[in-house]
Scaffold this motif. Structure first.
Motif, PDB file in Angstrom:
ATOM      1  N   UNK A 162       0.835  -1.168   0.000  1.00  0.00           N
ATOM      2  CA  UNK A 162       0.000   0.000   0.000  1.00  0.00           C
ATOM      3  C   UNK A 162       0.888   1.242   0.000  1.00  0.00           C
ATOM      4  N   UNK A 163       0.529   2.234  -0.777  1.00  0.00           N
ATOM      5  CA  UNK A 163       1.296   3.475  -0.869  1.00  0.00           C
ATOM      6  C   UNK A 163       0.994   4.376   0.317  1.00  0.00           C
ATOM      7  N   UNK A 164       2.021   5.020   0.805  1.00  0.00           N
ATOM      8  CA  UNK A 164       1.859   5.996   1.872  1.00  0.00           C
ATOM      9  C   UNK A 164       2.037   7.389   1.284  1.00  0.00           C
ATOM     10  N   UNK A 165       1.085   8.239   1.499  1.00  0.00           N
ATOM     11  CA  UNK A 165       1.131   9.588   0.982  1.00  0.00           C
ATOM     12  C   UNK A 165       1.501  10.566   2.078  1.00  0.00           C
ATOM     13  N   UNK A 166       2.208  11.617   1.683  1.00  0.00           N
ATOM     14  CA  UNK A 166       2.457  12.742   2.586  1.00  0.00           C
ATOM     15  C   UNK A 166       1.164  13.520   2.762  1.00  0.00           C
ATOM     16  N   UNK A 167       1.050  14.190   3.870  1.00  0.00           N
ATOM     17  CA  UNK A 167      -0.079  15.116   3.991  1.00  0.00           C
ATOM     18  C   UNK A 167       0.218  16.326   3.119  1.00  0.00           C
ATOM     19  N   UNK A 168      -0.807  17.069   2.760  1.00  0.00           N
ATOM     20  CA  UNK A 168      -0.624  18.275   1.940  1.00  0.00           C
ATOM     21  C   UNK A 168       0.292  19.268   2.646  1.00  0.00           C
ATOM     22  N   UNK A 169       0.180  19.372   3.953  1.00  0.00           N
ATOM     23  CA  UNK A 169       1.038  20.300   4.704  1.00  0.00           C
ATOM     24  C   UNK A 169       2.498  19.874   4.629  1.00  0.00           C
ATOM     25  N   UNK A 170       2.775  18.578   4.723  1.00  0.00           N
ATOM     26  CA  UNK A 170       4.149  18.093   4.600  1.00  0.00           C
ATOM     27  C   UNK A 170       4.696  18.370   3.202  1.00  0.00           C
ATOM     28  N   UNK A 171       3.870  18.162   2.197  1.00  0.00           N
ATOM     29  CA  UNK A 171       4.292  18.419   0.817  1.00  0.00           C
ATOM     30  C   UNK A 171       4.629  19.893   0.626  1.00  0.00           C
ATOM     31  N   UNK A 172       3.830  20.778   1.206  1.00  0.00           N
ATOM     32  CA  UNK A 172       4.108  22.215   1.103  1.00  0.00           C
ATOM     33  C   UNK A 172       5.429  22.566   1.755  1.00  0.00           C
ATOM     34  N   UNK A 173       5.713  21.981   2.903  1.00  0.00           N
ATOM     35  CA  UNK A 173       6.991  22.245   3.589  1.00  0.00           C
ATOM     36  C   UNK A 173       8.155  21.777   2.727  1.00  0.00           C
ATOM     37  N   UNK A 174       8.069  20.561   2.185  1.00  0.00           N
ATOM     38  CA  UNK A 174       9.127  20.056   1.304  1.00  0.00           C
ATOM     39  C   UNK A 174       9.317  20.974   0.099  1.00  0.00           C
ATOM     40  N   UNK A 175       8.232  21.377  -0.502  1.00  0.00           N
ATOM     41  CA  UNK A 175       8.283  22.227  -1.680  1.00  0.00           C
ATOM     42  C   UNK A 175       8.929  23.573  -1.371  1.00  0.00           C
ATOM     43  N   UNK A 176       8.577  24.144  -0.228  1.00  0.00           N
ATOM     44  CA  UNK A 176       9.154  25.434   0.161  1.00  0.00           C
ATOM     45  C   UNK A 176      10.659  25.363   0.374  1.00  0.00           C
ATOM     46  N   UNK A 177      11.154  24.203   0.772  1.00  0.00           N
ATOM     47  CA  UNK A 177      12.578  24.058   1.064  1.00  0.00           C
ATOM     48  C   UNK A 177      13.377  23.473  -0.104  1.00  0.00           C
ATOM     49  N   UNK A 178      12.717  23.166  -1.193  1.00  0.00           N
ATOM     50  CA  UNK A 178      13.390  22.509  -2.317  1.00  0.00           C
ATOM     51  C   UNK A 178      14.317  23.436  -3.087  1.00  0.00           C
ATOM     52  N   UNK A 179      14.042  24.720  -3.089  1.00  0.00           N
ATOM     53  CA  UNK A 179      14.871  25.713  -3.789  1.00  0.00           C
ATOM     54  C   UNK A 179      15.078  25.343  -5.260  1.00  0.00           C
ATOM     55  N   UNK A 180      13.992  25.017  -5.923  1.00  0.00           N
ATOM     56  CA  UNK A 180      14.058  24.650  -7.333  1.00  0.00           C
ATOM     57  C   UNK A 180      14.128  25.903  -8.202  1.00  0.00           C
ATOM     58  N   UNK A 181      14.906  25.816  -9.265  1.00  0.00           N
ATOM     59  CA  UNK A 181      14.987  26.931 -10.196  1.00  0.00           C
ATOM     60  C   UNK A 181      14.815  26.414 -11.624  1.00  0.00           C
ATOM     61  N   UNK A 182      14.767  27.323 -12.559  1.00  0.00           N
ATOM     62  CA  UNK A 182      14.486  26.956 -13.953  1.00  0.00           C
ATOM     63  C   UNK A 182      15.543  26.017 -14.528  1.00  0.00           C
ATOM     64  N   UNK A 183      16.781  26.097 -14.061  1.00  0.00           N
ATOM     65  CA  UNK A 183      17.840  25.234 -14.590  1.00  0.00           C
ATOM     66  C   UNK A 183      17.553  23.760 -14.308  1.00  0.00           C
TER      67      UNK A 183
END
Length: 86
Positions: free
Chosen positions: A1-22
């Protein structure tokens, strides 16, 4: 069975990812190559809305100069980017 992150956890990860266009350019280049090798004629990718629109326009211009057709859509929470070749 797949385990999903909560939406709040996903937002935290996304905020800290520091992704750029490159990073997205590298992934899109890989997707184009993979799709071409499989005989597919389009690549679809989703870009986060925090990327500067000017960077996305530059990417689109680069691909157009290389002969690709690009379809860009602005959605409420993200950008969608389709790359075609004929």
């Amino acid at each position: 069975m797949a385990n999903f992150l909560t939406a709040e956890q996903a937002k935290v990860y996304s905020d800290h990812a520091k992704l750029d266009i490159e990073l997205y350019k590298q992934r899109l280049a890989s997707l184009i190559e993979e799709n071409a090798k499989q005989g597919n004629t389009a690549v679809f990718t989703v870009l986060p809305k925090h990327l500067p629109l000017e960077d996305i326009r530059n990417l689109s211009a680069q691909l157009t100069d290389l002969g690709y057709q690009v379809r860009f859509e602005l959605n409420e929470f993200f950008y969608s980017f389709n790359v075609y070749w004929i």
